[in-house]
Design a protein around this motif. Sequence first.
Motif, PDB file in Angstrom:
ATOM      1  N   SER A  44       0.828  -1.208   0.000  1.00  0.00           N
ATOM      2  CA  SER A  44       0.000   0.000   0.000  1.00  0.00           C
ATOM      3  C   SER A  44       0.860   1.254   0.000  1.00  0.00           C
ATOM      4  O   SER A  44       0.785   2.088   0.889  1.00  0.00           O
ATOM      5  CB  SER A  44      -0.920   0.007   1.224  1.00  0.00           C
ATOM      6  N   ASP A  45       1.671   1.392  -1.029  1.00  0.00           N
ATOM      7  CA  ASP A  45       2.454   2.609  -1.228  1.00  0.00           C
ATOM      8  C   ASP A  45       2.028   3.219  -2.556  1.00  0.00           C
ATOM      9  O   ASP A  45       1.464   2.527  -3.412  1.00  0.00           O
ATOM     10  CB  ASP A  45       3.955   2.303  -1.226  1.00  0.00           C
ATOM     11  N   PRO A  46       2.256   4.525  -2.761  1.00  0.00           N
ATOM     12  CA  PRO A  46       1.754   5.193  -3.971  1.00  0.00           C
ATOM     13  C   PRO A  46       2.176   4.534  -5.279  1.00  0.00           C
ATOM     14  O   PRO A  46       1.384   4.443  -6.221  1.00  0.00           O
ATOM     15  CB  PRO A  46       2.338   6.605  -3.848  1.00  0.00           C
ATOM     16  N   ILE A  47       3.412   4.066  -5.359  1.00  0.00           N
ATOM     17  CA  ILE A  47       3.908   3.470  -6.610  1.00  0.00           C
ATOM     18  C   ILE A  47       3.221   2.134  -6.879  1.00  0.00           C
ATOM     19  O   ILE A  47       2.736   1.873  -7.993  1.00  0.00           O
ATOM     20  CB  ILE A  47       5.437   3.296  -6.560  1.00  0.00           C
ATOM     21  N   SER A  48       3.165   1.261  -5.864  1.00  0.00           N
ATOM     22  CA  SER A  48       2.568  -0.066  -6.050  1.00  0.00           C
ATOM     23  C   SER A  48       1.087   0.019  -6.363  1.00  0.00           C
ATOM     24  O   SER A  48       0.559  -0.755  -7.166  1.00  0.00           O
ATOM     25  CB  SER A  48       2.790  -0.912  -4.785  1.00  0.00           C
ATOM     26  N   VAL A  49       0.391   0.956  -5.725  1.00  0.00           N
ATOM     27  CA  VAL A  49      -1.058   1.067  -5.912  1.00  0.00           C
ATOM     28  C   VAL A  49      -1.400   1.759  -7.219  1.00  0.00           C
ATOM     29  O   VAL A  49      -2.277   1.300  -7.968  1.00  0.00           O
ATOM     30  CB  VAL A  49      -1.687   1.831  -4.720  1.00  0.00           C
ATOM     31  N   TYR A  50      -0.706   2.841  -7.531  1.00  0.00           N
ATOM     32  CA  TYR A  50      -1.095   3.662  -8.674  1.00  0.00           C
ATOM     33  C   TYR A  50      -0.804   2.990 -10.025  1.00  0.00           C
ATOM     34  O   TYR A  50      -1.345   3.402 -11.044  1.00  0.00           O
ATOM     35  CB  TYR A  50      -0.385   5.013  -8.612  1.00  0.00           C
ATOM     36  N   LYS A  51       0.029   1.951 -10.022  1.00  0.00           N
ATOM     37  CA  LYS A  51       0.284   1.252 -11.285  1.00  0.00           C
ATOM     38  C   LYS A  51      -0.959   0.518 -11.783  1.00  0.00           C
ATOM     39  O   LYS A  51      -1.030   0.124 -12.955  1.00  0.00           O
ATOM     40  CB  LYS A  51       1.462   0.285 -11.127  1.00  0.00           C
ATOM     41  N   PHE A  52      -1.950   0.352 -10.904  1.00  0.00           N
ATOM     42  CA  PHE A  52      -3.210  -0.276 -11.306  1.00  0.00           C
ATOM     43  C   PHE A  52      -4.271   0.771 -11.650  1.00  0.00           C
ATOM     44  O   PHE A  52      -5.462   0.438 -11.740  1.00  0.00           O
ATOM     45  CB  PHE A  52      -3.742  -1.164 -10.172  1.00  0.00           C
ATOM     46  N   ALA A  53      -3.863   2.012 -11.844  1.00  0.00           N
ATOM     47  CA  ALA A  53      -4.823   3.094 -12.078  1.00  0.00           C
ATOM     48  C   ALA A  53      -5.685   2.838 -13.319  1.00  0.00           C
ATOM     49  O   ALA A  53      -6.910   2.991 -13.269  1.00  0.00           O
ATOM     50  CB  ALA A  53      -4.082   4.425 -12.214  1.00  0.00           C
ATOM     51  N   TYR A  54      -5.060   2.456 -14.438  1.00  0.00           N
ATOM     52  CA  TYR A  54      -5.815   2.285 -15.681  1.00  0.00           C
ATOM     53  C   TYR A  54      -6.848   1.149 -15.596  1.00  0.00           C
ATOM     54  O   TYR A  54      -8.019   1.355 -15.956  1.00  0.00           O
ATOM     55  CB  TYR A  54      -4.863   2.065 -16.852  1.00  0.00           C
ATOM     56  N   PRO A  55      -6.476  -0.049 -15.134  1.00  0.00           N
ATOM     57  CA  PRO A  55      -7.518  -1.087 -15.031  1.00  0.00           C
ATOM     58  C   PRO A  55      -8.624  -0.742 -14.038  1.00  0.00           C
ATOM     59  O   PRO A  55      -9.791  -1.082 -14.262  1.00  0.00           O
ATOM     60  CB  PRO A  55      -6.736  -2.331 -14.576  1.00  0.00           C
ATOM     61  N   ILE A  56      -8.288  -0.044 -12.947  1.00  0.00           N
ATOM     62  CA  ILE A  56      -9.318   0.342 -11.975  1.00  0.00           C
ATOM     63  C   ILE A  56     -10.270   1.363 -12.585  1.00  0.00           C
ATOM     64  O   ILE A  56     -11.496   1.251 -12.455  1.00  0.00           O
ATOM     65  CB  ILE A  56      -8.658   0.891 -10.695  1.00  0.00           C
ATOM     66  N   LEU A  57      -9.718   2.367 -13.284  1.00  0.00           N
ATOM     67  CA  LEU A  57     -10.563   3.373 -13.923  1.00  0.00           C
ATOM     68  C   LEU A  57     -11.443   2.753 -15.005  1.00  0.00           C
ATOM     69  O   LEU A  57     -12.631   3.086 -15.125  1.00  0.00           O
ATOM     70  CB  LEU A  57      -9.691   4.482 -14.515  1.00  0.00           C
ATOM     71  N   LEU A  58     -10.879   1.848 -15.803  1.00  0.00           N
ATOM     72  CA  LEU A  58     -11.653   1.184 -16.852  1.00  0.00           C
ATOM     73  C   LEU A  58     -12.782   0.346 -16.249  1.00  0.00           C
ATOM     74  O   LEU A  58     -13.878   0.264 -16.814  1.00  0.00           O
ATOM     75  CB  LEU A  58     -10.737   0.304 -17.706  1.00  0.00           C
ATOM     76  N   THR A  59     -12.519  -0.260 -15.097  1.00  0.00           N
ATOM     77  CA  THR A  59     -13.554  -1.045 -14.417  1.00  0.00           C
ATOM     78  C   THR A  59     -14.720  -0.155 -13.999  1.00  0.00           C
ATOM     79  O   THR A  59     -15.898  -0.508 -14.194  1.00  0.00           O
ATOM     80  CB  THR A  59     -12.963  -1.743 -13.178  1.00  0.00           C
ATOM     81  N   TYR A  60     -14.402   1.016 -13.452  1.00  0.00           N
ATOM     82  CA  TYR A  60     -15.463   1.928 -13.032  1.00  0.00           C
ATOM     83  C   TYR A  60     -16.224   2.493 -14.230  1.00  0.00           C
ATOM     84  O   TYR A  60     -17.454   2.653 -14.170  1.00  0.00           O
ATOM     85  CB  TYR A  60     -14.879   3.060 -12.192  1.00  0.00           C
ATOM     86  N   ILE A  61     -15.523   2.809 -15.296  1.00  0.00           N
ATOM     87  CA  ILE A  61     -16.194   3.325 -16.497  1.00  0.00           C
ATOM     88  C   ILE A  61     -17.126   2.265 -17.088  1.00  0.00           C
ATOM     89  O   ILE A  61     -18.278   2.543 -17.451  1.00  0.00           O
ATOM     90  CB  ILE A  61     -15.155   3.776 -17.540  1.00  0.00           C
ATOM     91  N   ALA A  62     -16.616   1.029 -17.171  1.00  0.00           N
ATOM     92  CA  ALA A  62     -17.443  -0.064 -17.689  1.00  0.00           C
ATOM     93  C   ALA A  62     -18.650  -0.304 -16.778  1.00  0.00           C
ATOM     94  O   ALA A  62     -19.773  -0.511 -17.259  1.00  0.00           O
ATOM     95  CB  ALA A  62     -16.610  -1.337 -17.805  1.00  0.00           C
ATOM     96  N   GLY A  63     -18.430  -0.258 -15.471  1.00  0.00           N
ATOM     97  CA  GLY A  63     -19.532  -0.439 -14.523  1.00  0.00           C
ATOM     98  C   GLY A  63     -20.587   0.641 -14.666  1.00  0.00           C
ATOM     99  O   GLY A  63     -21.789   0.367 -14.619  1.00  0.00           O
ATOM    100  N   PHE A  64     -20.135   1.878 -14.849  1.00  0.00           N
ATOM    101  CA  PHE A  64     -21.064   2.992 -15.042  1.00  0.00           C
ATOM    102  C   PHE A  64     -21.921   2.768 -16.290  1.00  0.00           C
ATOM    103  O   PHE A  64     -23.150   2.949 -16.251  1.00  0.00           O
ATOM    104  CB  PHE A  64     -20.279   4.301 -15.174  1.00  0.00           C
ATOM    105  N   LEU A  65     -21.297   2.383 -17.388  1.00  0.00           N
ATOM    106  CA  LEU A  65     -22.028   2.178 -18.645  1.00  0.00           C
ATOM    107  C   LEU A  65     -23.028   1.020 -18.535  1.00  0.00           C
ATOM    108  O   LEU A  65     -24.130   1.084 -19.086  1.00  0.00           O
ATOM    109  CB  LEU A  65     -21.040   1.932 -19.782  1.00  0.00           C
TER     110      LEU A  65
END
Length: 292
Positions: free
Chosen positions: A119-140
């Motif tokens: 749970s450090d900024p580098i380890s967590v933020y590398k998953f930013a794109y798949p997490i954002l895509l998951t939320y966008i897909a969920g919204f749609l």
Amino acid sequence: LSLFLFFLSILLAHFGIYLTFPILLYPIFWKIFQLFSFRSLLKGLLISFPYVIIVVFFILIQKLWGESVGFKDYNVLYFLAHPEKYHYIEGIVRQLVYMSQYPTVIQALTSKLYPLAFSDPISVYKFAYPILLTYIAGFLIVWVKRKKYRALLLTTVSSLIIILGFNIYFNRFDFLSDAGTNRYYYYPSIILAIFWALLLTTISNKKTFFIIAGIVFVYFLANAALFRHYFSDVKRYTLPANKLYEYIVSNFNRFPRDSFIVVGPTPYFGPYETNFFTEQLGEKKNIVFRTE
């Protein structure tokens, strides 16, 4: 009743003011989706108006006591007009990723480490794109399949973005370096839970029920492990501080009036503790606690 409960929530915890955003937005979106017209917008605003009055009341009371909300040298409009200076777009994304760090928690548990090992900024933020895509897909998915919940969906997304933005505006923590647990995620997590409830109920059917139930069960186990480890750490860390507190309380009557008490240096007694002891214990006898 809802007005009274809203008033009480802000009275008990001033950051309950964050509840204003979903309460304000939902009637507006609801009326607009019923009938898209200016009159519907006005009806939604009229429903939300009493809640806004309560928020304004508490802000004025806070200013009356010499405190202000947010930074003192600029307002919200200035903040929004300078994204390159305050990085609030990146900050909102980072906070959402930090609140949704399921990949790193699962990675830690499968590696037989404690849940927030990565749970450090580098380890967590590398998953930013798949997490954002998951939320966008969920919204749609919810938007297309559950038309009657569109008002609630827009309220959820809008409120979450606004609350995370205000976390940056209030400057309560460093979103660039703080990727762990944080009390300022309490209200956003409630909003996020509504989003996940909408998504899971939308995609759930007879075929996928057991799969979704299994995912939720694993999520529950991961959170149980996370909370257990967190509270264990807090208890272990605060044990010396509790002993120090008990010692000061038991010997407080021995301290003369107008004393200046230096405690430390110790990692368990810092600026927060000095302010707490000075305000809660030393006020009656004008006793000041310091670390140096």
